[in-house]
Design a protein around this motif. Structure first.
Motif, short mmCIF file in Angstrom:
data_model
loop_
_atom_site.label_atom_id
_atom_site.label_comp_id
_atom_site.label_asym_id
_atom_site.label_seq_id
_atom_site.Cartn_x
_atom_site.Cartn_y
_atom_site.Cartn_z
N ALA A 156 0.93 -1.20 -0.16
CA ALA A 156 0.11 -0.06 0.07
C ALA A 156 0.98 1.29 0.11
CB ALA A 156 -1.02 0.03 1.24
N VAL A 157 0.23 2.40 -0.60
CA VAL A 157 1.02 3.50 -0.78
C VAL A 157 0.16 4.77 -0.27
CG1 VAL A 157 2.37 5.20 -2.19
CG2 VAL A 157 2.57 2.64 -2.83
N TRP A 158 0.75 5.69 0.37
CA TRP A 158 0.01 6.68 0.92
C TRP A 158 0.68 8.18 0.80
CZ3 TRP A 158 0.12 8.94 6.27
CH2 TRP A 158 -0.83 9.91 6.68
N MET A 159 0.29 9.15 0.09
CA MET A 159 0.87 10.10 -0.15
C MET A 159 0.22 11.44 0.31
SD MET A 159 2.35 9.38 -4.10
CE MET A 159 3.56 10.86 -4.16
N PRO A 160 0.38 11.84 1.40
CA PRO A 160 -0.34 12.78 2.21
C PRO A 160 -0.18 14.28 1.47
CG PRO A 160 1.20 12.17 3.65
CD PRO A 160 1.26 11.50 2.55
N LYS A 161 1.01 14.49 0.96
CA LYS A 161 1.53 15.76 0.53
C LYS A 161 2.66 15.80 -0.39
CE LYS A 161 4.27 16.90 4.41
NZ LYS A 161 4.71 17.95 5.57
N PRO A 162 2.89 16.77 -1.32
CA PRO A 162 3.92 16.65 -2.46
C PRO A 162 5.13 16.08 -1.66
CG PRO A 162 2.38 18.33 -2.92
CD PRO A 162 2.10 18.13 -1.47
N GLY A 163 5.90 15.03 -2.48
CA GLY A 163 7.12 14.66 -2.06
C GLY A 163 7.00 13.70 -0.66
N VAL A 164 6.09 13.43 -0.08
CA VAL A 164 5.99 12.56 0.92
C VAL A 164 5.24 11.06 0.52
CG1 VAL A 164 5.13 12.34 3.41
CG2 VAL A 164 5.83 14.37 2.59
N ASP A 196 -4.30 1.78 -19.05
CA ASP A 196 -5.17 2.75 -18.63
C ASP A 196 -5.61 2.84 -17.11
OD1 ASP A 196 -6.06 0.37 -19.00
OD2 ASP A 196 -8.09 0.88 -19.73
N ALA A 197 -4.51 2.07 -16.33
CA ALA A 197 -4.75 1.96 -15.15
C ALA A 197 -3.72 2.88 -14.33
CB ALA A 197 -4.40 0.75 -14.40
N ARG A 198 -4.39 4.26 -13.61
CA ARG A 198 -3.73 4.91 -12.88
C ARG A 198 -4.35 5.36 -11.49
NH1 ARG A 198 0.78 6.64 -15.99
NH2 ARG A 198 1.29 7.99 -14.44
N ARG A 199 -3.52 5.72 -10.51
CA ARG A 199 -4.11 5.95 -9.20
C ARG A 199 -3.79 7.42 -9.07
NH1 ARG A 199 -5.67 1.42 -5.87
NH2 ARG A 199 -6.03 -0.41 -7.38
N GLN A 200 -4.99 8.08 -8.61
CA GLN A 200 -4.73 9.74 -8.35
C GLN A 200 -4.30 9.83 -6.72
OE1 GLN A 200 -8.00 11.88 -9.57
NE2 GLN A 200 -6.81 13.28 -10.59
N PHE A 201 -3.55 10.64 -6.63
CA PHE A 201 -3.13 11.26 -5.12
C PHE A 201 -3.52 12.72 -5.25
CE2 PHE A 201 -1.04 7.23 -5.95
CZ PHE A 201 -1.01 6.38 -4.59
N VAL A 202 -4.62 13.11 -4.84
CA VAL A 202 -4.93 14.69 -5.03
C VAL A 202 -4.05 15.61 -4.15
CG1 VAL A 202 -7.13 16.02 -4.34
CG2 VAL A 202 -7.45 13.62 -5.06
N LYS A 203 -3.73 15.08 -2.70
CA LYS A 203 -3.12 16.19 -1.96
C LYS A 203 -1.80 16.37 -2.71
CE LYS A 203 -5.65 15.82 2.40
NZ LYS A 203 -5.50 15.43 3.85
#
Length: 828
Positions: free
Chosen positions: A43-51, A81-88
């Motif tokens: 699993a991957v979590w990106m709470p802000k740019p560069g983290v 066509d499979a990509r996951r978005q990380f909004v923050k």
């Protein structure tokens, strides 16, 4: 960093969890995370740019921060066509990039454990993975900082390695039952006199614990949520409920895990209603409810195991143990089902190794048998230094292995008088070879002694004719003695081409050891004229086991166009097709056309594989449902036991309902779309088999009638050789009937038909018979009408030559497939 010339690191890159292991002192050791765990949640979590957070902390965020966390992306590997978005963070990542983050985390754990990050690792993939999925895994490794040449090995093969080196027995048959979070693999393994060999694979790249989780959500929890909380249009494909379904999915997965130890579990999930109000959903989930929901998936896995056994010409009674791999195998209901000889497989279960880390352990053991690719060359060594190219097996079952080598230099050297000595002072006893003279090319070969069940490390000393030591690179090698030797990586899918009649012509068969190269000759089914700019000969490259080419997965396309040739190609032109697969399962396909001395390489575009759109999947589903309903009625009327058996298998696996759920979810989930597409392809192939079984009695009747007619022809117009040929046809026909194989019966119908046509052609009235037969086959057209009139005039004039000319022109008016059947264009 360790002093080793083998790779030594193995990674299980899993759908739900991943792990890395290494070999230390001959034993596989799982490398723990910074948190002290053996496994890293994928699993991957990106709470802000560069983290970027990977693992347990990220997994906890998937259900509560869906816009910035991702999991279970392995099932989307290789889909453009499979990509996951990380909004923050303001980014969107491909499954390869997300998998690379997991691999980076594992590599960092290895660096902490060993003092330096490994450059190479053996990475496991499901045996059922397609070419694009394997390529995507290699790309993820490179993105993570590993060398792009990292080898891949199939997960059940790695598991067999772990058990094989752990088990002291000499002779056995095993079956690996690998039910992971997202994929299922079965493998039949033979261990004989120190040789560990995978005999056969079977699997499903989308059958895993994730399906059980979603089935719990959609079939058990959603109806209760809708009823008790009053949620309207509460469906997985409704984007408004995305967060709620994410939380239910996580809760279902955790409940499933807890039910491995308890008979029931109290679930409590906080869900937000349409007005933003938080509602608490409570439900007591029982183990029997889980087993009922999971039953179709267990049934499919067991059926795949049975298929693997059948293909290996073995029965369950021949298998000594069933090796359980993957977190789903911890479920008591599945274990009870597997142990049952009537409902399951009835093979003794082996749970001696941790099912969650056994694949990583096996991959590490396999890695310890593979030499690290050389990083030095003549260009990188000093002018007074020598380069040594070694040839030896790093893992052996003998105590006197052979070592060869060749010494080279930047300058020209007379190797007369040069010699090498190999020594292992830490050996038991210490070992030192005599001086081994180099030949005129600087090469040598010798036997050395190694210690049993240990790794022997040798130093290579080079001396010149005066006895002065000279610097040589590399100057060490290690050889590990083991009781078991691996029989090699094998193809898990057949590779070949799709013929003009949609048949599949396998060139490399499933189970072939790689690397491998094979060539076969085919013939074009139509002409290619240089003045026709729109003409093209297309040869689809496909991967799979189905007899119909379009029921397999297309992985490439060979194309021959007018601009590529110097002369026209008539129908029936030879095309030599060569397939080559290297040790990393990379495929090259080349077509040679000897007539024009030209070569064409297949375009195998693995970077642009996409899922079918939801609308197309819905059309395919509707077609499958309609076809299944029709076949059910046909099977009842045909009295075909085989058709009824296959229909019962589809019902047992709940194939249509599962496909329907994922077709609906495809609107919001690319992974669900990939599953639906794969399952519908398999479903259509299963329906082909049912259709064949329904038609079998009719085909058998047709074959027997043709044989009887052929016997009458041979009696009245045949030669003694014809009657011998007919006897052989009758024997083969009976064999085909006895196997209950519709395809084999059809083949014999064709052969008997060809035999009868040959007899008919000898008769004086053959042109007349052919003329009337062609009239029934012709599509209506003005040209056909004119030719029929001309043929009747030739018959009236008793002119056989003119009638034969008319027949040839009539044949050219038929569809290409009908022409091929008449002319007899076939694979050579």
């Amino acid at each position: 960093m360790r002093d080793s010339d083998t790779i030594d690191f193995g990674i299980d890159l899993g759908t739900t969890n991943s792990a890395i292991a290494t070999v230390e002192d001959g034993a596989a050791v799982v490398i723990k995370t910074n948190d002290g765990w053996d496994i890293t949640p994928s699993a991957v979590w990106m709470p802000k740019p560069g983290v970027v957070h990977v693992g347990r902390r990220a997994r906890e965020r998937v259900e509560i921060d869906r816009d910035n966390a991702a999991a279970e992306f392995k099932l989307e590997m290789g889909l453009a066509d499979a990509r996951r978005q990380f909004v923050k963070a303001g980014v969107d990542l491909s499954p390869q990039q997300l998998s690379a983050e997991v691999l980076k985390s594992l590599r960092a754990d290895a660096a902490h454990h060993c003092g330096a990050a490994p450059e190479f690792a053996v990475i496991t993939v499901p045996a059922a993975f397609a070419l694009n999925q394997n390529k995507a895994t290699t790309e993820a490794a490179a993105l993570a900082g590993f060398n792009p040449a990292c080898p891949l090995v199939q997960e059940p093969t790695a598991a067999a390695f772990a058990y094989g080196f752990h088990d002291a027995g000499d002779r056995a048959y095993w079956m690996v039952f690998d039910f992971g979070g997202g994929t299922f693999d079965a493998a039949v393994v033979s261990k004989r006199d120190g040789d560990l060999r995978v005999l056969n694979h079977s699997g499903d790249p989308y059958l895993g614990g994730k399906l059980i989780d979603w089935a719990l959500v959609e079939r058990v929890l959603v109806p209760v949520v809708s009823r008790e909380l009053g949620f309207k249009e509460f469906r997985r494909d409704n984007p408004a409920w995305r967060a709620a379904f994410s939380r239910l999915k996580a809760a279902a997965e955790e409940a499933k895990i807890q039910l491995s130890r308890h008979d029931s579990i109290d679930m409590m999930v906080d869900l937000f209603g349409p007005d933003g109000t938080e509602e608490t959903f409570e439900y007591t989930l029982r183990r029997d409810e889980l087993d009922a929901v999971a039953e179709p998936f267990y049934a499919r896995a067991i059926n795949l195991c049975q298929a693997a056994l059948t293909e290996a010409s073995l029965d369950a009674e021949d298998i000594d143990r069933l090796l359980l791999v993957g977190g789903a195998t911890l479920t008591p209901g599945l274990r009870e089902r597997l142990a049952d000889p009537r409902l399951g497989i009835g093979i003794q279960l082996d749970t001696s190794l941790d099912p969650t880390t056994v694949v990583a352990r096996g991959a590490a053991i396999f890695a310890s048998t593979i030499r690290r690719p050389a990083t030095t060359s003549l260009a990188t060594i000093a002018p007074d230094e020598f380069l040594l190219e070694l040839a030896y097996e790093p893992s052996v079952t003998t105590t006197t292995p052979t070592v060869g080598g060749r010494v080279t230099s930047k300058s020209t050297v007379d190797w007369t008088g040069y010699a090498v000595i190999l020594s292992n002072p830490a050996g038991m006893p210490a070992y030192r070879s005599p001086k081994i003279s180099l030949n005129a090319k600087g090469a040598f070969v010798t036997e050395v002694s190694v210690d049993q069940h240990r790794t022997s490390r040798f130093t290579v000393e080079l001396t010149d004719p005066t006895g002065v030591p000279r610097k040589v690179t590399p100057n060490t090698l290690s050889i590990t003695h083991r009781e078991v030797e691996f029989g090699g990586v094998r193809l898990t899918h057949s590779l070949g081409i799709q013929l003009a009649d949609r048949g599949f012509a396998p060139i490399l068969r499933k189970g072939t050891t790689v690397p491998v190269r094979a060539r076969e000759v085919f013939q074009t089914s139509s002409a290619l004229q240089r003045n026709d700019s729109d003409a093209v000969v297309r040869i689809p490259v496909v991967q799979g086991e189905r007899s119909r080419g379009d029921r397999n997965r297309e992985v490439g396309m060979l194309e021959i166009r007018p601009r590529d040739i110097r002369v026209d190609l008539p129908a029936g032109t030879d095309v030599e097709v060569t397939f080559e697969v290297d040790a990393s399962n990379l495929v090259t396909v080349v077509a040679d056309v000897p007539l024009v001395d030209a070569q064409f390489e297949a375009e195998i575009d693995l970077d642009n594989v996409r899922t079918a759109p939801p609308q197309a999947l819905q059309v395919q589903l509707n077609e499958a449902e309609s076809r299944l309903a029709t076949l059910r009625g046909s099977a009842m009327n045909s009295d075909s036991a085989e058709a009824e058996r296959r229909l019962a298998k589809l019902a047992e696996e709940n194939a249509i309902a599962t496909a329907r759920e994922h077709v609906l979810a495809a609107k919001v989930d690319v992974g669900a779309a990939a599953f639906a597409e794969n399952r519908l392809r398999d479903l259509q192939a299963d329906l082909d088999d049912i259709e064949d079984a329904v038609q079998l009695p009719t085909l058998v009747h047709q074959l027997r009638a043709m044989l009887k007619e052929g016997e009458e022809l041979a009696t009245h117009a045949g030669t003694p050789q014809d009657r011998q040929d007919l006897a052989e046809l009758r024997r083969r026909a009976q064999d085909a009937i006895d196997t209950n194989n519709p395809a084999a019966v059809r083949t014999q119908i064709e052969r008997v038909g060809t035999f009868m046509v040959e007899l008919e052609r000898r008769s004086p009235d053959w042109p007349v018979k052919l003329f009337y037969a062609l009239q029934d086959m012709l599509p209506a057209s003005r040209e056909a009408t004119a030719l029929v009139r001309e043929g009747k005039q030739a018959m009236a004039a008793r002119d056989p030559r003119a009638l034969d000319a008319v027949n040839q022109r009539l044949i050219r008016l038929l569809p290409q497939e009908a022409q091929d059947n008449i002319i007899g264009l076939r694979r050579t």
